[in-house]
Design a protein around this motif. Structure first.
Motif, PDB file in Angstrom:
ATOM      1  N   MET A  84       0.965  -1.032   0.131  1.00  0.00           N
ATOM      2  CA  MET A  84      -0.203  -0.279  -0.161  1.00  0.00           C
ATOM      3  C   MET A  84       1.147   1.447   0.434  1.00  0.00           C
ATOM      4  N   GLY A  85      -0.052   2.006  -1.011  1.00  0.00           N
ATOM      5  CA  GLY A  85       0.933   3.339  -0.723  1.00  0.00           C
ATOM      6  C   GLY A  85       0.243   4.535  -1.388  1.00  0.00           C
ATOM      7  N   MET A  86       1.277   5.737  -1.856  1.00  0.00           N
ATOM      8  CA  MET A  86       0.719   6.651  -2.172  1.00  0.00           C
ATOM      9  C   MET A  86       2.093   7.608  -3.330  1.00  0.00           C
ATOM     10  N   ARG A  87       1.248   7.840  -4.144  1.00  0.00           N
ATOM     11  CA  ARG A  87       2.154   8.389  -5.429  1.00  0.00           C
ATOM     12  C   ARG A  87       2.009  10.469  -5.475  1.00  0.00           C
ATOM     13  N   LEU A  88       3.106  11.080  -5.180  1.00  0.00           N
ATOM     14  CA  LEU A  88       2.598  12.428  -5.279  1.00  0.00           C
ATOM     15  C   LEU A  88       3.542  13.337  -6.715  1.00  0.00           C
ATOM     16  N   LEU A  89       2.557  13.923  -7.134  1.00  0.00           N
ATOM     17  CA  LEU A  89       2.763  14.796  -8.685  1.00  0.00           C
ATOM     18  C   LEU A  89       3.620  16.315  -7.561  1.00  0.00           C
ATOM     19  N   LEU A  90       5.073  16.354  -7.372  1.00  0.00           N
ATOM     20  CA  LEU A  90       6.108  17.568  -6.308  1.00  0.00           C
ATOM     21  C   LEU A  90       5.992  18.567  -8.107  1.00  0.00           C
ATOM     22  N   ALA A  91       6.026  17.609  -8.918  1.00  0.00           N
ATOM     23  CA  ALA A  91       6.052  19.316 -10.260  1.00  0.00           C
ATOM     24  C   ALA A  91       5.977  17.241 -11.671  1.00  0.00           C
ATOM     25  N   PRO A  92       5.542  19.045 -12.898  1.00  0.00           N
ATOM     26  CA  PRO A  92       5.369  17.902 -13.526  1.00  0.00           C
ATOM     27  C   PRO A  92       6.676  16.493 -13.975  1.00  0.00           C
ATOM     28  N   ASN A  93       8.050  16.924 -14.289  1.00  0.00           N
ATOM     29  CA  ASN A  93       8.358  15.927 -14.149  1.00  0.00           C
ATOM     30  C   ASN A  93       9.347  15.467 -12.851  1.00  0.00           C
ATOM     31  N   LEU A  94       8.197  15.216 -11.389  1.00  0.00           N
ATOM     32  CA  LEU A  94       9.005  14.782 -10.599  1.00  0.00           C
ATOM     33  C   LEU A  94       8.083  14.154  -9.846  1.00  0.00           C
ATOM     34  N   ILE A  95       8.072  12.660  -9.245  1.00  0.00           N
ATOM     35  CA  ILE A  95       6.955  12.231  -8.861  1.00  0.00           C
ATOM     36  C   ILE A  95       7.829  11.322  -7.605  1.00  0.00           C
ATOM     37  N   MET A  96       7.126  11.791  -6.324  1.00  0.00           N
ATOM     38  CA  MET A  96       7.627  11.183  -5.693  1.00  0.00           C
ATOM     39  C   MET A  96       6.110  10.174  -4.856  1.00  0.00           C
ATOM     40  N   THR A  97       7.362   8.503  -4.117  1.00  0.00           N
ATOM     41  CA  THR A  97       6.461   7.676  -3.485  1.00  0.00           C
ATOM     42  C   THR A  97       6.673   7.085  -2.317  1.00  0.00           C
ATOM     43  N   TYR A  98       6.092   6.783  -1.826  1.00  0.00           N
ATOM     44  CA  TYR A  98       6.007   6.939  -0.112  1.00  0.00           C
ATOM     45  C   TYR A  98       5.420   4.845  -0.872  1.00  0.00           C
ATOM     46  N   ALA A  99       5.235   4.137   0.954  1.00  0.00           N
ATOM     47  CA  ALA A  99       5.101   2.890   0.539  1.00  0.00           C
ATOM     48  C   ALA A  99       5.616   1.076   1.954  1.00  0.00           C
ATOM     49  N   GLY A 100       3.940   1.069   1.792  1.00  0.00           N
ATOM     50  CA  GLY A 100       4.519  -0.325   3.149  1.00  0.00           C
ATOM     51  C   GLY A 100       4.449  -1.173   1.424  1.00  0.00           C
ATOM     52  N   ARG A 101       5.379  -2.505   1.934  1.00  0.00           N
ATOM     53  CA  ARG A 101       5.533  -3.343   1.904  1.00  0.00           C
ATOM     54  C   ARG A 101       5.018  -4.891   2.624  1.00  0.00           C
ATOM     55  N   ASN A 102       4.786  -5.761   1.744  1.00  0.00           N
ATOM     56  CA  ASN A 102       4.690  -7.098   2.186  1.00  0.00           C
ATOM     57  C   ASN A 102       3.782  -6.705   4.291  1.00  0.00           C
ATOM     58  N   LEU A 103       2.297  -5.469   3.680  1.00  0.00           N
ATOM     59  CA  LEU A 103       2.403  -5.743   5.030  1.00  0.00           C
ATOM     60  C   LEU A 103       1.991  -6.797   5.657  1.00  0.00           C
ATOM     61  N   ASP A 104       0.968  -7.769   5.135  1.00  0.00           N
ATOM     62  CA  ASP A 104       0.168  -8.949   5.434  1.00  0.00           C
ATOM     63  C   ASP A 104       1.638  -9.473   6.844  1.00  0.00           C
ATOM     64  N   THR A 105       2.638  -9.180   6.307  1.00  0.00           N
ATOM     65  CA  THR A 105       3.183 -10.109   7.035  1.00  0.00           C
ATOM     66  C   THR A 105       4.085  -9.394   8.408  1.00  0.00           C
ATOM     67  N   VAL A 106       4.064  -8.342   8.325  1.00  0.00           N
ATOM     68  CA  VAL A 106       4.194  -6.851   9.346  1.00  0.00           C
ATOM     69  C   VAL A 106       3.952  -7.763  11.149  1.00  0.00           C
TER      70      VAL A 106
END
Length: 247
Positions: free
Chosen positions: A200-222
């Protein structure tokens, strides 16, 4: 005209102006979504968190991204083809160390290809159908030696939902799927199953040429980890993708 009718007309006028403003803002979503779709996944190709999408960079676009210790470079051609490579940025110096003292060209010519094969991994993708004229996007690709086919659909209107589903061989043999929800132009919430776990995560468009991604991976095994440090190192990731139009 009575004050009641004037107030009613003014009220409807305000509602109309608000609806026009909202529609104008949402009208940017399609373009913002196209920008977000140029971001690289954790594993290399253009995609979401850990799964490839049916998108490719635009023609002449160079996409460079880094997520934790992984770096990747992708290039788009003719709005149809994507090619690129990715590598473990934190191990590049270590992998190059055995070749540092190669002073003779014949030794370098013999050993450098081995270093490239060891350090760099390639990927490629071809878009077979585009949603603009096919109603759904369809692409086929290969990541290292694992081939896959992926289908994607963006639903406009008030829902602003994206769906991805695909299957392949190797790490894609269990299939993969994802659901994205545009929160507002330039921000998208992502849920996906990559064949091994839930992300699960989120993508944010900081500028037309810059994308930031935050994510939590394999959350079913946290729940299996023992401390906060393991949660951060094994399940959380942060990445940024820069896109440059070369021509």
């Amino acid at each position: 005209m009575s004050p009641k009718k004037i107030a009613c007309m003014a009220g409807w006028g305000i509602i109309l102006l608000i609806s026009i403003a909202v529609e104008s803002a949402w009208g940017k979503v399609d373009q913002a979504t196209r920008y977000l779709e140029r971001s690289a996944s954790l594993t290399g190709p253009t995609g979401w968190i850990n799964i490839p999408s049916a998108s490719v960079p635009g023609s002449g676009q160079l996409s460079a991204g880094i997520h934790l210790n992984k770096a990747k470079v992708n290039f788009g051609l003719w709005e149809v083809l994507e090619g690129g490579f990715f590598f473990d940025a934190d191990r590049l110096g270590e992998q190059f160390e055995p070749y540092r003292n190669l002073s003779r060209w014949d030794l370098a010519e013999k050993n450098v290809p081995g270093f490239i094969r060891e350090a760099f991994r390639g990927q490629g993708k071809i878009k077979l159908i585009d949603q603009d004229w096919g109603g759904v996007s369809l692409a086929a690709g290969v990541e290292e030696q694992d081939g896959y086919v992926v289908m994607q659909r963006f639903f406009p209107g008030l829902s602003r939902v994206s769906m991805v589903a695909g299957w392949g061989e190797g790490r894609f043999s269990q299939g993969f799927a994802g659901l994205g929800k545009t929160l507002f132009p330039g921000a998208e919430l992502l849920f996906e199953y990559d064949g091994r776990g839930i992300n699960m995560g989120m993508r944010l468009l900081l500028a037309p040429n810059l994308i930031m991604t935050y994510a939590g991976r394999n959350l079913d095994t946290v729940g299996e980890v023992k401390n906060l440090g393991q949660v951060i190192s094994q399940h959380l990731s942060f990445g940024i993708t820069y896109v440059e139009q070369l021509w």
